[in-house]
Design an enzyme around this catalytic site. Structure first.
Site, PDB file in Angstrom:
ATOM      1  N   LYS A 188       0.842  -1.183   0.000  1.00 40.54           N
ATOM      2  CA  LYS A 188       0.000   0.000   0.000  1.00 40.54           C
ATOM      3  C   LYS A 188       0.884   1.242   0.000  1.00 40.54           C
ATOM      4  O   LYS A 188       1.431   1.636   1.030  1.00 40.54           O
ATOM      5  CB  LYS A 188      -0.931   0.055   1.212  1.00 40.54           C
ATOM      6  CG  LYS A 188      -2.049   1.093   1.020  1.00 40.54           C
ATOM      7  CD  LYS A 188      -2.663   1.583   2.323  1.00 40.54           C
ATOM      8  CE  LYS A 188      -1.879   2.719   2.920  1.00 40.54           C
ATOM      9  NZ  LYS A 188      -1.920   3.979   2.085  1.00 40.54           N
ATOM     10  N   GLU A 191      -1.423   7.273  -0.486  1.00 47.43           N
ATOM     11  CA  GLU A 191      -2.528   7.627  -1.379  1.00 47.43           C
ATOM     12  C   GLU A 191      -2.215   8.861  -2.213  1.00 47.43           C
ATOM     13  O   GLU A 191      -2.894   9.116  -3.221  1.00 47.43           O
ATOM     14  CB  GLU A 191      -3.817   7.855  -0.582  1.00 47.43           C
ATOM     15  CG  GLU A 191      -3.807   9.042   0.364  1.00 47.43           C
ATOM     16  CD  GLU A 191      -3.264   8.725   1.742  1.00 47.43           C
ATOM     17  OE1 GLU A 191      -3.580   9.475   2.687  1.00 47.43           O
ATOM     18  OE2 GLU A 191      -2.518   7.726   1.873  1.00 47.43           O
ATOM     19  N   GLY A 241       6.970   6.057   7.919  1.00 51.55           N
ATOM     20  CA  GLY A 241       6.113   7.237   8.008  1.00 51.55           C
ATOM     21  C   GLY A 241       6.242   7.909   9.365  1.00 51.55           C
ATOM     22  O   GLY A 241       7.286   7.843  10.019  1.00 51.55           O
ATOM     23  N   GLY A 242       5.160   8.544   9.798  1.00 52.65           N
ATOM     24  CA  GLY A 242       5.168   9.346  11.007  1.00 52.65           C
ATOM     25  C   GLY A 242       5.099   8.522  12.286  1.00 52.65           C
ATOM     26  O   GLY A 242       4.628   7.374  12.294  1.00 52.65           O
ATOM     27  N   GLU A 244       3.241   8.946  15.063  1.00 50.49           N
ATOM     28  CA  GLU A 244       1.908   8.627  15.586  1.00 50.49           C
ATOM     29  C   GLU A 244       1.297   7.444  14.851  1.00 50.49           C
ATOM     30  O   GLU A 244       0.704   6.552  15.467  1.00 50.49           O
ATOM     31  CB  GLU A 244       0.999   9.857  15.486  1.00 50.49           C
ATOM     32  CG  GLU A 244       1.342  10.957  16.480  1.00 50.49           C
ATOM     33  CD  GLU A 244       1.348  10.468  17.916  1.00 50.49           C
ATOM     34  OE1 GLU A 244       0.428   9.717  18.299  1.00 50.49           O
ATOM     35  OE2 GLU A 244       2.292  10.804  18.655  1.00 50.49           O
ATOM     36  N   GLU A 263      10.036   2.435  10.408  1.00 49.86           N
ATOM     37  CA  GLU A 263      11.010   3.499  10.170  1.00 49.86           C
ATOM     38  C   GLU A 263      10.254   4.810  10.314  1.00 49.86           C
ATOM     39  O   GLU A 263       9.457   5.169   9.440  1.00 49.86           O
ATOM     40  CB  GLU A 263      11.637   3.389   8.780  1.00 49.86           C
ATOM     41  CG  GLU A 263      12.681   4.476   8.529  1.00 49.86           C
ATOM     42  CD  GLU A 263      13.163   4.531   7.088  1.00 49.86           C
ATOM     43  OE1 GLU A 263      13.927   5.465   6.770  1.00 49.86           O
ATOM     44  OE2 GLU A 263      12.755   3.676   6.281  1.00 49.86           O
ATOM     45  N   CYS A 297      13.671  11.725   5.198  1.00 49.58           N
ATOM     46  CA  CYS A 297      13.721  11.135   6.541  1.00 49.58           C
ATOM     47  C   CYS A 297      15.020  11.456   7.263  1.00 49.58           C
ATOM     48  O   CYS A 297      15.047  11.594   8.484  1.00 49.58           O
ATOM     49  CB  CYS A 297      13.548   9.619   6.445  1.00 49.58           C
ATOM     50  SG  CYS A 297      12.001   9.090   5.666  1.00 49.58           S
ATOM     51  N   GLU A 398      10.438  16.769  14.315  1.00 53.30           N
ATOM     52  CA  GLU A 398      10.785  16.735  12.900  1.00 53.30           C
ATOM     53  C   GLU A 398      10.004  17.795  12.132  1.00 53.30           C
ATOM     54  O   GLU A 398       8.792  17.934  12.313  1.00 53.30           O
ATOM     55  CB  GLU A 398      10.480  15.347  12.329  1.00 53.30           C
ATOM     56  CG  GLU A 398      10.946  15.145  10.907  1.00 53.30           C
ATOM     57  CD  GLU A 398      10.701  13.731  10.414  1.00 53.30           C
ATOM     58  OE1 GLU A 398      11.516  13.210   9.644  1.00 53.30           O
ATOM     59  OE2 GLU A 398       9.666  13.144  10.807  1.00 53.30           O
TER      60      GLU A 398
END
Length: 402
Positions: A188, A191, A241-242, A244, A263, A297, A398
């Site tokens: 995935k 999006e 990704g983030g 949270e 990561e 990143c 970040e």
């Protein structure tokens, strides 16, 4: 901007659906779609199928069946290696198309996307060679009558969730090793930037990937992505990704005790000492934070300078930052591009505002450009904040922006 629209076609030239499940291209079960627009000017790039949790569940079941009931997990490492090399060959052959698709989705400069495709090719070559050479590791037991060897086995069904900043490169870091090891997967992508994932899946199919081994879903995380961390048929979740979202995935995967690879965000420093080559240090400091408008990143978004040279070094840095030219992916004079979306630019603006409220000094940037040529894109000026203290949010959090 020229060459705007992207059309992804089958070899016969006809448009086909964008989800790939159980060895066939298909539309979304609920017939939903999503427009993909270029961050540089808001122009329509393409319209893709938008998966729901139902499509994702079908993809997981296809990957599960392929792992449990096909010869793929026990196939020859040489066969898997050869497939990855064929994919690399196709990427080389179609480099111009892939780079253009990446730039249209992300707004990054075409030359950066071309570098990215070269890196992706190298990733597939690396894991193709690794798969062919890995014969396990012999362990010395200290006894001549005992032979001990450690061999690696495929994990199973891997859920691969990739971000929007380096869409194809991040995908290659997950897909290539998964296939090299004999796993099946559901991919995935973000999006916001799905086009090169669609192209990669076409190359995988053309290279001979068996039915069900690789599956592609497109859509938002809360809907299309949710089953990837909760479904019992998934053995491993790999997410970039983030923080949270990473926490949420880890918690969602816990009840079924999946393997989880995350990561997440970082806050990386560059450190400049008084004996450094000033020109080299300036170049590295600028590239570290302003490449791809800081949407990296490993961006060096903190700069720590030895006190004796700090004032002169930062003055030079500010002067150079003010000269950075913003522009779209096909502008040969552009040195960096837009942010990924209006929502992401809003986050960057709020980030800078918090830093100023906490006492940082704005040395340059801190606003949208006033160039009317850039009005339709999500641009933000290269920004430098000075007089920052360790407890400030701009030091701890970040930025993922310029």
């Amino acid at each position: 901007m020229q060459q705007q629209k992207l059309a992804i076609h089958s070899p016969e030239g006809a448009s086909v659906p964008d989800l790939f499940i159980a060895g066939r291209w298909c539309g979304a079960a609920r017939a939903e779609t999503r427009e993909i627009r270029c961050p540089a000017d808001g122009e329509l790039v393409t319209t893709v199928d938008e998966a729901s949790s139902l499509d994702t569940t079908n993809a997981i079941e296809a990957a599960r069946h392929a792992f449990d009931h096909s010869d793929w997990p026990t196939s020859s490492v040489h066969d898997r290696s050869a497939l990855l090399h064929r994919v690399a060959d196709l990427l080389v052959e179609h480099k111009a198309e892939v780079a253009r698709a990446e730039s249209l989705d992300t707004g990054k400069r075409l030359v950066e996307s071309e570098y990215d495709v070269d890196d992706v090719v190298a990733v597939f070559r690396h894991f193709a060679n690794t798969a062919a050479e890995d014969a396990g590791r012999v362990v010395d037991t200290g006894r001549p009558d005992v032979r001990s060897r450690i061999v690696h086995e495929p994990i199973g069904v891997c859920a691969l969730i990739t971000p929007w900043n380096y869409p194809l490169l991040q995908t290659s870091w997950k897909v290539a090793p998964a296939l090299a090891a004999g796993n099946t997967f559901v991919l995935k992508p973000s999006e916001l930037s799905p086009s090169t994932a669609i192209l990669l899946m076409r190359y995988l199919v053309a290279a001979g990937l068996p039915s069900g081994v690789g599956n592609l879903i497109l859509g938002a995380g809360p809907t299309a992505g949710a089953p990837l961390s909760t479904h019992a048929g998934v053995d491993l979740v790999s997410f970039t990704g983030g923080v949270e979202t990473g926490r949420h995935i880890m918690a969602s995967a816990a009840p079924t005790v999946k393997k989880v690879a995350l990561e997440l965000g970082g806050k990386n420093p560059n450190i400049v000492f008084a004996d450094a080559d000033p020109e080299a240090a300036l170049d590295f400091a600028l590239t570290a934070v302003f490449l791809h408008s800081g949407q990296v990143c490993s961006a060096g978004a903190r700069l720590i300078v030895e006190e004796s040279i700090k004032d002169a070094f930062v003055d030079d840095l500010v002067e150079r930052a003010r000269q950075i030219r913003l522009g779209g992916p096909f502008d040969p004079q552009a040195e960096t591009g837009p942010l990924m979306s209006a929502a992401h630019r809003d986050k960057v603006e709020a980030y800078v505002a918090r830093g100023l409220a906490e006492g940082a000094t704005l040395r340059c940037g801190g606003a949208r450009p006033d160039d009317p040529e850039l009005d339709k894109g999500f641009y933000y000026l290269p920004t430098i904040l000075d007089d920052c203290k360790s407890g400030m949010s701009v030091i701890q959090d970040e930025s993922f922006g310029p």
